[in-house]
Design a protein around this motif. Structure first.
Motif, PDB file in Angstrom:
ATOM      1  N   ILE A   1       0.849  -1.191   0.000  1.00 62.07           N
ATOM      2  CA  ILE A   1       0.000   0.000   0.000  1.00 62.07           C
ATOM      3  C   ILE A   1       0.885   1.241   0.000  1.00 62.07           C
ATOM      4  CG2 ILE A   1      -1.731   1.316   1.294  1.00 62.07           C
ATOM      5  CD1 ILE A   1      -2.710  -1.291   2.465  1.00 62.07           C
ATOM      6  N   SER A   2       0.509   2.223  -0.812  1.00 59.96           N
ATOM      7  CA  SER A   2       1.168   3.528  -0.803  1.00 59.96           C
ATOM      8  C   SER A   2       0.084   4.605  -0.802  1.00 59.96           C
ATOM      9  CB  SER A   2       2.095   3.688  -2.012  1.00 59.96           C
ATOM     10  OG  SER A   2       1.357   3.571  -3.224  1.00 59.96           O
ATOM     11  N   TYR A   3       0.512   5.876  -0.758  1.00 57.60           N
ATOM     12  CA  TYR A   3      -0.451   6.965  -0.628  1.00 57.60           C
ATOM     13  C   TYR A   3      -0.143   8.065  -1.630  1.00 57.60           C
ATOM     14  CZ  TYR A   3      -1.987   4.788   3.699  1.00 57.60           C
ATOM     15  OH  TYR A   3      -2.487   3.890   4.611  1.00 57.60           O
TER      16      TYR A   3
ATOM     17  N   THR B   1      -4.038  13.036  -0.200  1.00 56.49           N
ATOM     18  CA  THR B   1      -3.980  12.863   1.251  1.00 56.49           C
ATOM     19  C   THR B   1      -4.058  14.203   1.963  1.00 56.49           C
ATOM     20  OG1 THR B   1      -2.678  10.834   1.034  1.00 56.49           O
ATOM     21  CG2 THR B   1      -2.600  11.964   3.149  1.00 56.49           C
ATOM     22  N   PHE B   2      -3.304  15.193   1.500  1.00 57.31           N
ATOM     23  CA  PHE B   2      -3.351  16.508   2.136  1.00 57.31           C
ATOM     24  C   PHE B   2      -4.608  17.280   1.758  1.00 57.31           C
ATOM     25  CE2 PHE B   2       1.238  15.841   2.881  1.00 57.31           C
ATOM     26  CZ  PHE B   2       1.267  16.171   4.224  1.00 57.31           C
ATOM     27  N   ALA B   3      -5.189  16.944   0.603  1.00 57.93           N
ATOM     28  CA  ALA B   3      -6.477  17.552   0.255  1.00 57.93           C
ATOM     29  C   ALA B   3      -7.544  17.150   1.266  1.00 57.93           C
ATOM     30  CB  ALA B   3      -6.896  17.150  -1.150  1.00 57.93           C
ATOM     31  N   SER B   4      -7.463  15.918   1.763  1.00 56.85           N
ATOM     32  CA  SER B   4      -8.422  15.484   2.778  1.00 56.85           C
ATOM     33  C   SER B   4      -8.255  16.279   4.065  1.00 56.85           C
ATOM     34  CB  SER B   4      -8.263  13.987   3.048  1.00 56.85           C
ATOM     35  OG  SER B   4      -7.004  13.691   3.649  1.00 56.85           O
TER      36      SER B   4
ATOM     37  N   LEU C   1     -12.142  10.580   1.420  1.00 58.11           N
ATOM     38  CA  LEU C   1     -11.149  11.145   0.505  1.00 58.11           C
ATOM     39  C   LEU C   1      -9.761  10.634   0.850  1.00 58.11           C
ATOM     40  CD1 LEU C   1     -10.630  13.037  -1.855  1.00 58.11           C
ATOM     41  CD2 LEU C   1     -10.411  14.928  -0.226  1.00 58.11           C
ATOM     42  N   GLY C   2      -9.478  10.507   2.144  1.00 55.32           N
ATOM     43  CA  GLY C   2      -8.205   9.915   2.548  1.00 55.32           C
ATOM     44  C   GLY C   2      -8.070   8.476   2.077  1.00 55.32           C
ATOM     45  N   MET C   3      -9.170   7.723   2.121  1.00 55.50           N
ATOM     46  CA  MET C   3      -9.148   6.352   1.608  1.00 55.50           C
ATOM     47  C   MET C   3      -8.925   6.336   0.101  1.00 55.50           C
ATOM     48  SD  MET C   3      -9.430   4.399   4.220  1.00 55.50           S
ATOM     49  CE  MET C   3      -9.708   2.843   3.369  1.00 55.50           C
ATOM     50  N   ALA C   4      -9.489   7.344  -0.595  1.00 53.57           N
ATOM     51  CA  ALA C   4      -9.300   7.422  -2.050  1.00 53.57           C
ATOM     52  C   ALA C   4      -7.853   7.714  -2.412  1.00 53.57           C
ATOM     53  CB  ALA C   4     -10.209   8.498  -2.636  1.00 53.57           C
ATOM     54  N   GLY C   5      -7.082   8.269  -1.472  1.00 53.61           N
ATOM     55  CA  GLY C   5      -5.672   8.538  -1.737  1.00 53.61           C
ATOM     56  C   GLY C   5      -4.777   7.332  -1.578  1.00 53.61           C
ATOM     57  N   MET C   6      -5.319   6.196  -1.153  1.00 53.24           N
ATOM     58  CA  MET C   6      -4.520   4.982  -1.025  1.00 53.24           C
ATOM     59  C   MET C   6      -4.307   4.355  -2.401  1.00 53.24           C
ATOM     60  SD  MET C   6      -6.191   3.312   2.410  1.00 53.24           S
ATOM     61  CE  MET C   6      -4.955   2.009   2.463  1.00 53.24           C
ATOM     62  N   ARG C   7      -3.118   3.818  -2.611  1.00 50.89           N
ATOM     63  CA  ARG C   7      -2.773   3.200  -3.890  1.00 50.89           C
ATOM     64  C   ARG C   7      -2.341   1.748  -3.646  1.00 50.89           C
ATOM     65  NH1 ARG C   7      -5.369   6.626  -5.243  1.00 50.89           N
ATOM     66  NH2 ARG C   7      -4.888   8.495  -6.497  1.00 50.89           N
ATOM     67  N   LEU C   8      -3.033   0.843  -4.299  1.00 48.87           N
ATOM     68  CA  LEU C   8      -2.682  -0.573  -4.247  1.00 48.87           C
ATOM     69  C   LEU C   8      -3.217  -1.246  -5.500  1.00 48.87           C
ATOM     70  CD1 LEU C   8      -5.083  -2.466  -1.816  1.00 48.87           C
ATOM     71  CD2 LEU C   8      -5.559  -0.237  -2.791  1.00 48.87           C
TER      72      LEU C   8
ATOM     73  N   VAL D   1       3.910   1.733   7.226  1.00 49.87           N
ATOM     74  CA  VAL D   1       4.238   2.778   8.182  1.00 49.87           C
ATOM     75  C   VAL D   1       5.133   3.869   7.593  1.00 49.87           C
ATOM     76  CG1 VAL D   1       5.302   3.279  10.395  1.00 49.87           C
ATOM     77  CG2 VAL D   1       3.920   1.216  10.121  1.00 49.87           C
ATOM     78  N   PRO D   2       6.249   3.561   6.882  1.00 54.85           N
ATOM     79  CA  PRO D   2       7.160   4.616   6.436  1.00 54.85           C
ATOM     80  C   PRO D   2       6.511   5.730   5.628  1.00 54.85           C
ATOM     81  CG  PRO D   2       8.214   2.484   6.221  1.00 54.85           C
ATOM     82  CD  PRO D   2       6.803   2.223   6.614  1.00 54.85           C
ATOM     83  N   PRO D   3       5.564   5.463   4.670  1.00 49.91           N
ATOM     84  CA  PRO D   3       4.991   6.583   3.930  1.00 49.91           C
ATOM     85  C   PRO D   3       4.122   7.493   4.781  1.00 49.91           C
ATOM     86  CG  PRO D   3       4.635   4.508   2.773  1.00 49.91           C
ATOM     87  CD  PRO D   3       5.100   4.176   4.152  1.00 49.91           C
ATOM     88  N   LEU D   4       3.572   6.987   5.868  1.00 49.56           N
ATOM     89  CA  LEU D   4       2.616   7.754   6.656  1.00 49.56           C
ATOM     90  C   LEU D   4       3.264   8.620   7.720  1.00 49.56           C
ATOM     91  CD1 LEU D   4      -0.370   5.296   7.231  1.00 49.56           C
ATOM     92  CD2 LEU D   4      -0.336   7.390   5.878  1.00 49.56           C
ATOM     93  N   ILE D   5       4.308   8.123   8.354  1.00 50.47           N
ATOM     94  CA  ILE D   5       4.896   8.841   9.485  1.00 50.47           C
ATOM     95  C   ILE D   5       5.312  10.264   9.123  1.00 50.47           C
ATOM     96  CG2 ILE D   5       6.781   8.855  11.141  1.00 50.47           C
ATOM     97  CD1 ILE D   5       4.559   6.845  11.722  1.00 50.47           C
TER      98      ILE D   5
END
Length: 297
Positions: A77-79, A84-87, A129-136, A215-219
């Motif tokens: 999973i990536s973002y 993400t910031f639009a949310s 919208l935050g969920m829509a920013g997830m990429r998989l 975890v790394p992309p989110l922190i």
């Protein structure tokens, strides 16, 4: 092929941390809203904006802390950072609209319903919208009924929070209201996550070994909103009326320290805090000194 979802990869650590962030954002937002009701009109907008930023950042941070424990076993999973910031921006703006309505219109029924609905829809929009920013390598699918339930929870929670901000006085009652708000926001989040299923693309092999940690992309993304919460906390902590309160201002019977012995019908003289933004300029002047003793001639 359906993906295997795990929303608690780190056990109860992420839900507990997410809940605390939701409570922190709600507590700061409620205190700022309460403070806006006790200040001059020119400064009201600033306190309401700070409160909206606190609640929006707290909810957004809560969401993505909880998402650090979310994984799909078969895929990494990536973002998408802009989405993400639009949310985050949507959460702050829509929460701000609701708070400004209540802050300027007061605790009327229409203001509560309108402000609570807009704020709750902002919370729900931020989540999805935050969920829509997830990429998989797959596609999200949602159960309509459960999604509707999560939106209702968000609207009710926002309405209760706005009512608490304009109706509840005192530190402990406000703290209790923020805990209730944290429970409701966390409940909305996990209700929305319960509506989720992942349909994997046919090309996905299904080997968990191909997964990448989430975890790394989110922190790094959490640093900015976390700093906003710290800044809001500093402002609230160092404002004298937020720390000490102003009980005499709210004493309609005139029983405060300046209302003792007041004749009926004579209003209590308005008190002005000695320090802070609204300090009385006269308080900085030297006190009147006693007249020097007369000299015998």
């Amino acid at each position: 092929m359906q993906g295997t979802i795990d929303g608690f990869s780190y056990g109860m650590v992420t839900p507990a941390a997410a809940f605390l962030m939701a409570c922190l954002g709600a507590a700061l937002g409620l205190r700022c809203t309460t403070r806006s009701l006790r200040t001059e009109r020119s400064f009201k907008a600033g306190w309401l904006a700070l409160g909206a930023t606190s609640i929006g950042s707290g909810i957004w941070t809560m969401h993505f802390i909880a998402m650090t424990g979310f994984s799909v076993e078969e895929v990494p999973i990536s973002y998408d950072i802009p989405i993400t910031f639009a949310s985050l921006a949507v959460a702050i703006v829509m929460v701000g609209i609701g708070m400004f309505i209540v802050g300027y219109q007061g605790a009327t029924r229409m203001a509560m319903i309108t402000g609570g609905t807009i704020t709750g829809l902002g919370v729900a929009t931020m989540h999805y919208l935050g969920m829509a920013g997830m990429r998989l390598r797959g596609q999200f699918e949602y159960d309509t009924l459960t999604v509707s339930l999560s939106v209702v929870i968000a609207v009710v929670a926002a309405t209760v929070a706005l009512w608490a901000a304009v109706s509840i006085r005192g530190f402990l009652p406000s703290l209790g209201a923020s805990v209730v708000m944290g429970v409701a926001v966390s409940g909305m989040h996990y209700t929305g996550m319960a509506a989720l299923s992942v349909h994997l693309h046919p090309a996905v092999t299904g080997h968990a070994a191909d997964s990448a940690p989430t975890v790394p992309p989110l922190i790094p993304l959490l640093i900015g909103p976390g700093c906003l919460l710290v800044l809001a906390a500093v402002v609230v902590m160092f404002d004298p009326l937020m720390v000490m309160g102003d009980p005499d201002w709210d004493d309609p019977a005139g029983r405060g320290s300046h209302g003792i012995g007041r004749a009926p019908g004579i209003p209590v003289q308005r008190q002005v805090p000695r320090f802070g933004t609204y300090a009385d300029p006269a308080s900085f002047q030297s006190q009147r000194q006693d007249a020097p003793p007369s000299r015998d001639r």
